[in-house]
Design a protein around this motif. Structure first.
Motif, PDB file in Angstrom:
ATOM      1  N   PHE A 182      36.415 -54.398  25.478  1.00 45.18           N
ATOM      2  CA  PHE A 182      35.905 -54.433  26.849  1.00 45.18           C
ATOM      3  C   PHE A 182      37.044 -54.322  27.861  1.00 45.18           C
ATOM      4  O   PHE A 182      36.911 -53.673  28.899  1.00 45.18           O
ATOM      5  CB  PHE A 182      35.142 -55.740  27.095  1.00 45.18           C
ATOM      6  CG  PHE A 182      33.802 -55.795  26.442  1.00 45.18           C
ATOM      7  CD1 PHE A 182      32.690 -55.235  27.044  1.00 45.18           C
ATOM      8  CD2 PHE A 182      33.644 -56.404  25.207  1.00 45.18           C
ATOM      9  CE1 PHE A 182      31.444 -55.281  26.434  1.00 45.18           C
ATOM     10  CE2 PHE A 182      32.405 -56.455  24.591  1.00 45.18           C
ATOM     11  CZ  PHE A 182      31.302 -55.891  25.207  1.00 45.18           C
ATOM     12  N   VAL A 183      38.166 -54.976  27.537  1.00 41.94           N
ATOM     13  CA  VAL A 183      39.290 -55.026  28.471  1.00 41.94           C
ATOM     14  C   VAL A 183      40.126 -53.752  28.405  1.00 41.94           C
ATOM     15  O   VAL A 183      40.516 -53.189  29.434  1.00 41.94           O
ATOM     16  CB  VAL A 183      40.176 -56.262  28.178  1.00 41.94           C
ATOM     17  CG1 VAL A 183      41.399 -56.271  29.087  1.00 41.94           C
ATOM     18  CG2 VAL A 183      39.369 -57.541  28.365  1.00 41.94           C
ATOM     19  N   ALA A 201      32.509 -46.549  21.274  1.00 40.75           N
ATOM     20  CA  ALA A 201      31.978 -47.501  22.247  1.00 40.75           C
ATOM     21  C   ALA A 201      30.513 -47.816  21.958  1.00 40.75           C
ATOM     22  O   ALA A 201      30.094 -48.980  22.012  1.00 40.75           O
ATOM     23  CB  ALA A 201      32.131 -46.938  23.661  1.00 40.75           C
ATOM     24  N   ILE A 202      29.734 -46.795  21.617  1.00 40.51           N
ATOM     25  CA  ILE A 202      28.304 -46.998  21.358  1.00 40.51           C
ATOM     26  C   ILE A 202      28.085 -47.823  20.092  1.00 40.51           C
ATOM     27  O   ILE A 202      27.330 -48.805  20.097  1.00 40.51           O
ATOM     28  CB  ILE A 202      27.582 -45.638  21.245  1.00 40.51           C
ATOM     29  CG1 ILE A 202      27.580 -44.930  22.606  1.00 40.51           C
ATOM     30  CG2 ILE A 202      26.149 -45.831  20.744  1.00 40.51           C
ATOM     31  CD1 ILE A 202      27.058 -43.507  22.559  1.00 40.51           C
ATOM     32  N   LEU A 247      40.784 -66.370  25.837  1.00 36.24           N
ATOM     33  CA  LEU A 247      42.097 -66.514  26.474  1.00 36.24           C
ATOM     34  C   LEU A 247      43.214 -65.943  25.608  1.00 36.24           C
ATOM     35  O   LEU A 247      44.128 -65.286  26.102  1.00 36.24           O
ATOM     36  CB  LEU A 247      42.364 -67.987  26.778  1.00 36.24           C
ATOM     37  CG  LEU A 247      41.531 -68.628  27.887  1.00 36.24           C
ATOM     38  CD1 LEU A 247      41.840 -70.112  27.989  1.00 36.24           C
ATOM     39  CD2 LEU A 247      41.805 -67.943  29.227  1.00 36.24           C
ATOM     40  N   ILE A 248      43.130 -66.173  24.297  1.00 31.39           N
ATOM     41  CA  ILE A 248      44.214 -65.770  23.393  1.00 31.39           C
ATOM     42  C   ILE A 248      44.197 -64.271  23.121  1.00 31.39           C
ATOM     43  O   ILE A 248      45.228 -63.599  23.219  1.00 31.39           O
ATOM     44  CB  ILE A 248      44.117 -66.548  22.067  1.00 31.39           C
ATOM     45  CG1 ILE A 248      44.399 -68.028  22.300  1.00 31.39           C
ATOM     46  CG2 ILE A 248      45.099 -65.969  21.045  1.00 31.39           C
ATOM     47  CD1 ILE A 248      44.237 -68.872  21.049  1.00 31.39           C
ATOM     48  N   GLY A 249      43.018 -63.732  22.780  1.00 32.41           N
ATOM     49  CA  GLY A 249      42.929 -62.340  22.330  1.00 32.41           C
ATOM     50  C   GLY A 249      43.444 -61.320  23.323  1.00 32.41           C
ATOM     51  O   GLY A 249      44.442 -60.615  23.048  1.00 32.41           O
ATOM     52  N   PRO A 250      42.836 -61.186  24.493  1.00 30.96           N
ATOM     53  CA  PRO A 250      43.289 -60.177  25.452  1.00 30.96           C
ATOM     54  C   PRO A 250      44.729 -60.375  25.901  1.00 30.96           C
ATOM     55  O   PRO A 250      45.462 -59.411  26.105  1.00 30.96           O
ATOM     56  CB  PRO A 250      42.315 -60.353  26.619  1.00 30.96           C
ATOM     57  CG  PRO A 250      41.081 -60.928  25.994  1.00 30.96           C
ATOM     58  CD  PRO A 250      41.595 -61.843  24.926  1.00 30.96           C
ATOM     59  N   ALA A 251      45.151 -61.642  26.044  1.00 39.53           N
ATOM     60  CA  ALA A 251      46.524 -61.899  26.491  1.00 39.53           C
ATOM     61  C   ALA A 251      47.535 -61.442  25.442  1.00 39.53           C
ATOM     62  O   ALA A 251      48.545 -60.798  25.758  1.00 39.53           O
ATOM     63  CB  ALA A 251      46.693 -63.387  26.794  1.00 39.53           C
ATOM     64  N   LEU A 252      47.271 -61.784  24.174  1.00 39.73           N
ATOM     65  CA  LEU A 252      48.196 -61.430  23.101  1.00 39.73           C
ATOM     66  C   LEU A 252      48.279 -59.924  22.920  1.00 39.73           C
ATOM     67  O   LEU A 252      49.371 -59.350  22.785  1.00 39.73           O
ATOM     68  CB  LEU A 252      47.739 -62.088  21.793  1.00 39.73           C
ATOM     69  CG  LEU A 252      48.573 -61.775  20.541  1.00 39.73           C
ATOM     70  CD1 LEU A 252      50.000 -62.253  20.730  1.00 39.73           C
ATOM     71  CD2 LEU A 252      47.944 -62.419  19.309  1.00 39.73           C
ATOM     72  N   THR A 253      47.114 -59.270  22.923  1.00 41.77           N
ATOM     73  CA  THR A 253      47.123 -57.816  22.714  1.00 41.77           C
ATOM     74  C   THR A 253      47.668 -57.072  23.933  1.00 41.77           C
ATOM     75  O   THR A 253      48.236 -55.986  23.792  1.00 41.77           O
ATOM     76  CB  THR A 253      45.702 -57.326  22.400  1.00 41.77           C
ATOM     77  OG1 THR A 253      44.799 -57.798  23.414  1.00 41.77           O
ATOM     78  CG2 THR A 253      45.236 -57.856  21.054  1.00 41.77           C
TER      79      THR A 253
END
Length: 476
Positions: free
Chosen positions: A262-263, A339-340, A381-387
Motif C-alpha cells: 500500500f505504501v 495489485a489486483i 510501525l515496524i514494516g513500512p519503516a524498516l523497508t
C-alpha cells in the motif's frame, strides 16, 4: 436463554457495523489525498506530513487494550458513540488548523483515538450476535472498510477540489457525527427483549431479561471485568494461552508485510515509468480487489465450514508469494495484475477476528482483540519503516518487497502450529470457551466438569457444571 443468533435484528447490527467500518478505517485510507494540500499549505516536507497519518493509524491500533477497558466500563454503545464524537471533534478541529502541530493533535491523536474506539465498538457489537456465521459477519465488516476507502477517497478529492481541504474536513466531520445515532440503536440482545424489538426466526421456551450492553449475554465473570485488577488478572490468564500468543505473533508479522505494498507499490510503479493516471488506478485496484476478497473468502469459510484461522494462514502465504515475486513484474500490466491479486488474497483482519472469537471464546473476544490490534499497530510501525530504510540503503524496492513477502509467508506458515498451541495446557491455565459452547470450562485441578458440545465443529469438550463461571469454579 434466547440464542442471540435467532434475532433477525442482528442483520441491522451487521449493516450498521459495516457502515461504521467505512466511516472509520475507510476514511483513514483517504489521508493520502490531503497530503498534497497540507504540503502546499504549510510549506512542509513529505516526511513531516506523513507523520500525521502514522500517528493516526498507530493510535487507532496501539491503544487496543485501553479501548477494551473503556468498552467494559461504558458498554459498547456509549463507548462507540464517544468514539464517533471524538472523531467529529478531531475532523472539525483539523479544519481550523494553522500549523502541523495542531493537525498532529486533532487529526493524528484525536481522530485516531475516536475511530479506534468506534471501530472497536462495532466489532464488539457483532460479537454479541454472531457465532456460527461469525466469519461471514466479519467479512462484511471488513468489506465496509475497503468499500469506504474507495468511495471516500474519490469523495474527499471532489470535496477538496470544490471546497478546499478545510471545507472537506468539516463536511467529513459532519458524516462521522452520524455514528452517535448508529450506536444508539446498536442494542444488545437483552435490550431487544426489553424494547420489544424481538424479531426472532426461532422461538424459545425461556426468555432473557433486560441487561446492559456492557455485560455479556451470559453475564459471566469474564465479561464483567470492569475493575482494572480483575481485567489484569484475566489478561494474565489470556497470555498463558499459547494459541493466543501464536495469534499475536502471526498478526504482527502479517501487518508488517501487508501494509508495505500500500505504501510503496505506487512509488515503485512511478519509478518504473508508469504514467500517473495508471499509478492512481493501481492504488485504487488494491482497495477494490481487497474489498471483494474480504467479502468472498470469509463467505466461503462460512459456507463450507472452513476454520478461519487456516484460511488466514492460506491467504498470508499466497499474498506473500505474490509479493516476493512482484519485483520480477516490471511492466504496467504485470504491476496492475499483482495489485489486483494481492488485493483479492491479501490477509484480512476479518479472519483473525473470527479466529479469536472461535478459538479463544466470544466471552473474552474484546480483551483478546484489544491486544491483537495492538500487535497490528506494532507491525504497521515496524514494516513500512524498516523497508523504507532498505530503499534508502539499496536505492531499489526489490529488497522491500522480498522482505514483505517473507513476513507474510512466515506468518502463514506459523498458522500450521495451531493444533500444537491448542494442545499445550499449563497447570493453571484457564481455557476460555469458543463461541457457541453451552458451558464454560476451566482446566484447574479438582474442578467438577461436564461435557459440552461446540455447535460449529460438533467437538465434545469437558466443561464446568451448569451455572459455574470461570471466576467461581466449584472445587470437588
Amino acid at each position: 436463554m434466547i440464542d442471540p443468533e435467532s434475532y433477525r435484528y442482528r442483520w441491522v447490527i451487521l449493516l450498521l457495523a459495516s457502515v461504521t467500518g467505512s466511516l472509520t478505517w475507510g476514511l483513514a485510507y483517504t489521508i493520502s489525498v490531503f497530503y498534497i494540500s497540507w504540503i502546499d499549505e504549510f510549506k512542509a516536507g513529505h516526511g513531516e506530513v506523513a507523520v500525521i497519518g502514522g500517528i493516526n493509524a498507530g493510535v487507532a491500533s496501539l491503544l487496543g487494550p485501553i479501548y477494551d477497558v473503556i468498552h467494559r466500563r461504558l458498554g459498547y454503545r456509549k463507548a462507540g458513540a464517544l468514539g464517533g464524537l471524538i472523531m467529529t471533534i478531531g475532523y472539525v478541529g483539523s479544519s481550523f488548523a494553522n500549523n502541523l502541530i495542531v493537525l498532529n493533535i486533532c487529526y493524528g491523536f484525536a481522530q485516531g483515538i475516536g475511530f479506534g474506539l468506534a471501530y472497536f465498538g462495532a466489532s464488539v457489537a457483532l460479537n454479541k450476535y454472531f457465532f456460527r456465521q461469525r466469519t461471514l459477519a466479519e467479512g462484511v465488516l471488513a468489506f465496509g472498510c475497503s468499500a469506504g476507502g474507495f468511495c471516500y477517497t474519490m469523495m474527499s478529492q471532489h470535496l477538496i477540489n470544490t471546497y478546499g481541504w478545510r471545507g472537506a474536513l468539516l463536511i467529513i466531520g459532519g458524516l462521522t457525527f452520524h455514528m452517535l445515532l448508529f450506536f444508539e440503536i446498536l442494542f444488545s440482545p437483552g435490550q431487544l427483549e426489553y424494547l420489544r424489538l424481538n424479531w426472532k426466526s426461532v422461538t424459545h421456551d425461556t426468555e432473557l431479561h433486560h441487561d446492559d450492553e456492557s455485560t455479556s449475554v451470559e453475564s459471566d465473570d469474564i465479561a464483567n471485568t470492569r475493575d482494572i485488577r480483575t481485567w489484569m488478572r484475566h489478561c494474565s490468564v489470556l497470555f498463558r494461552n499459547r494459541l493466543f500468543l501464536l495469534m499475536l505473533i502471526v498478526e504482527m508479522l502479517c501487518q508488517a508485510g501487508q501494509y508495505i505494498p500500500f505504501v510503496h507499490l505506487p512509488e515503485r510503479a512511478r519509478l518504473l515509468g508508469v504514467n500517473t493516471t495508471l499509478v492512481a488506478w493501481i492504488a485504487s485496484s488494491i482497495s477494490l480487489a481487497m474489498g471483494l476478497g474480504r467479502l468472498a473468502i470469509p463467505g466461503i469459510c462460512s459456507a463450507w465450514n472452513i476454520d478461519p484461522f487456516y484460511a488466514y494462514g492460506f491467504t498470508n502465504v499466497v499474498a506473500g508469494l505474490l509479493t516476493a515475486l512482484s519485483p520480477f513484474l516490471t511492466t504496467e500490466v504485470g504491476i496492475l495484475c499483482y495489485a489486483i491479486f494481492f488485493g483479492l488474497f491479501g490477509p484480512s483482519t476479518a479472519l483473525i477476528r473470527a479466529s479469536a472469537a472461535l478459538h479463544l471464546g466470544s466471552d473474552t473476544f474484546s480483551m483478546a482483540y484489544g491486544w491483537i490490534i495492538t500487535m497490528n499497530g506494532v507491525g504497521l510501525l515496524i514494516g513500512p519503516a524498516l523497508t523504507g530504510l532498505m530503499y534508502d540503503v539499496t536505492q531499489s524496492y526489490d529488497a522491500t518487497f522480498y522482505t514483505a513477502g517473507a513476513c507474510l509467508i512466515v506468518s502463514g506458515v506459523l498458522v500450521a502450529f495451531r493444533d500444537k498451541a491448542k494442545e499445550y495446557k499449563s497447570a493453571n491455565q484457564v481455557q476460555l470457551r469458543p463461541a457457541g459452547y453451552v458451558n464454560h470450562f476451566v482446566d484447574l485441578p479438582g474442578i467438577s466438569t461436564r461435557q459440552s458440545r461446540n455447535p460449529i465443529s460438533n467437538e465434545v469438550t469437558d466443561g464446568l457444571e451448569p451455572g459455574t463461571l470461570a471466576g467461581s469454579a466449584k472445587i470437588s
